[in-house]
Design an enzyme around this catalytic site. Structure first.
Site: not given
Ligand code: ASP
Length: 334
Positions: A12, A57-59, A89-90, A271-272
């Site tokens: 992002t 995009d990090s996904s 961030t993902d 999972q916690c």
């Molecule tokens: N979809 C974005 C990514 O991970 C989200 C982000 O950066 O906050 O690349």
């Protein structure tokens, strides 16, 4: 004066608007940071900038991208005092965990950061995240892979993305914060990684079949049994609480038996977010231990998955992999 390398991978922070939503925009971001006056201030470290191709995009990150980022750092390890990685961030917590293993022994700051709001927007959190990460990397007091985000410096392999909305997007549920960026940057030195005696060798990962199973009430273990062939190397199973599983489910044991027969390493995480797996606490957990599953202790899922990649990439000997999985290698496990 110290010198750092900024590595832009996407995310992002460097995105601009398109009709289909935010998308990485290398040219915009390059121009923007070369024009940010604060980055030229006297108190800033000297810096160079490189861009990964393509910006993602990090996904969309895969093992290949983890290796590419690691290689840029390894190739430049003697040229810079620290590194800042701009990343979405993902999956930032996965990349941070992967790099902590891959770059073990580097003894230099590698700070991952990004933003919730792109730098092109007026309320962007990217400016502070970038500037503070650069200062932390330049100071080089903390010599490990970290995530800096929203005023907090966290150990990379202890971090999890916690919020898709808040400016404090990350938490480190089982390990103290390494620094708070208040009026000054307050470091918690007692929590830093102990100086390693081992030298640095870059260890890229192999692209391996690693799986994750998240258990829920009524989980159909029989459907997953077919995945546990000899092709699968390791599986992280996210169980309830301190490592509990529905052990009265008749399909659980055939699944675990098949995993054992095919040398699939099973690692139990919780999972916690805030938890330490202890399979001896309840009868419902001891079944896993008896079936040969390993305890992930207080590791995050992200650390457990990337540690499986790491161990199977550096070693073929199953008993060694199993032993190291339950050993703290770079601060990921208490
Ligand atoms: N979809 C974005 C990514 O991970 C989200 C982000 O950066 O906050 O690349």
């Amino acid at each position: 004066m110290s010198k750092i390398l900024i590595i832009h991978t996407g995310g992002t922070i460097g995105m601009t608007r398109t009709p289909d939503g935010y998308k990485p925009d290398g040219e915009y971001f390059r121009n923007a940071i070369y024009h940010l006056d604060s980055l030229k201030a006297e108190s800033m470290p000297e810096w160079d900038f490189v861009e990964m191709d393509p910006l993602l995009d990090s996904s969309r990150m895969t093992v290949r991208e983890w290796n590419n980022i690691g290689k840029v750092i390894a190739d430049n390890s003697d040229n810079y005092d620290g590194f800042v990685i701009l990343h979405g961030t993902d999956t930032m917590a996965y990349t941070a965990s992967a790099l902590s293993f891959m770059l073990k022994g580097l003894k230099k700051p590698v700070i991952l950061t990004g933003s919730q709001i792109p730098l092109c927007e007026i309320r962007s959190d990217g400016r502070d995240n970038l500037i503070t990460s650069m200062l932390i990397a330049g100071e080089a007091r903390v010599k490990e892979v970290c995530i800096y985000f929203g005023g907090q410096l966290l150990r990379g392999n202890r971090s999890k993305k916690y919020s898709a909305m808040g400016m404090r997007a990350f938490r480190s549920p089982n390990y103290p914060t390494l620094a708070f960026a208040n009026i000054s940057i307050e470091y918690n030195e007692a929590a830093f990684l102990k100086e390693e005696t081992e030298g640095f060798t870059f260890r890229p990962f192999k692209e391996l079949p690693i799986g994750v199973i998240k258990v829920y009430p009524g989980f159909p273990f029989d459907l997953f049994e077919s995945l546990l062939t000899e092709k699968m190397k390791g599986v992280v199973i996210e169980t309830f609480g301190s490592g509990n599983i529905p052990d009265d489910n008749a399909a659980l044991f055939p699944m675990l038996e098949k995993a054992k027969k095919n040398n699939v390493v099973f690692v139990v995480c919780s999972q916690c977010p805030q938890a330490t797996v202890d399979m001896d606490t309840y009868e419902a957990g001891s079944a896993l231990k008896k079936a040969g599953a390993l305890s992930g202790g207080d590791m995050t899922l992200e650390a457990a998955v990337t540690k499986l990649y790491y161990l199977f990439s550096i070693c073929d000997d199953l008993p060694t992999v199993r032993k190291l999985m339950e050993t703290d290698l770079c601060g990921e496990l208490n």
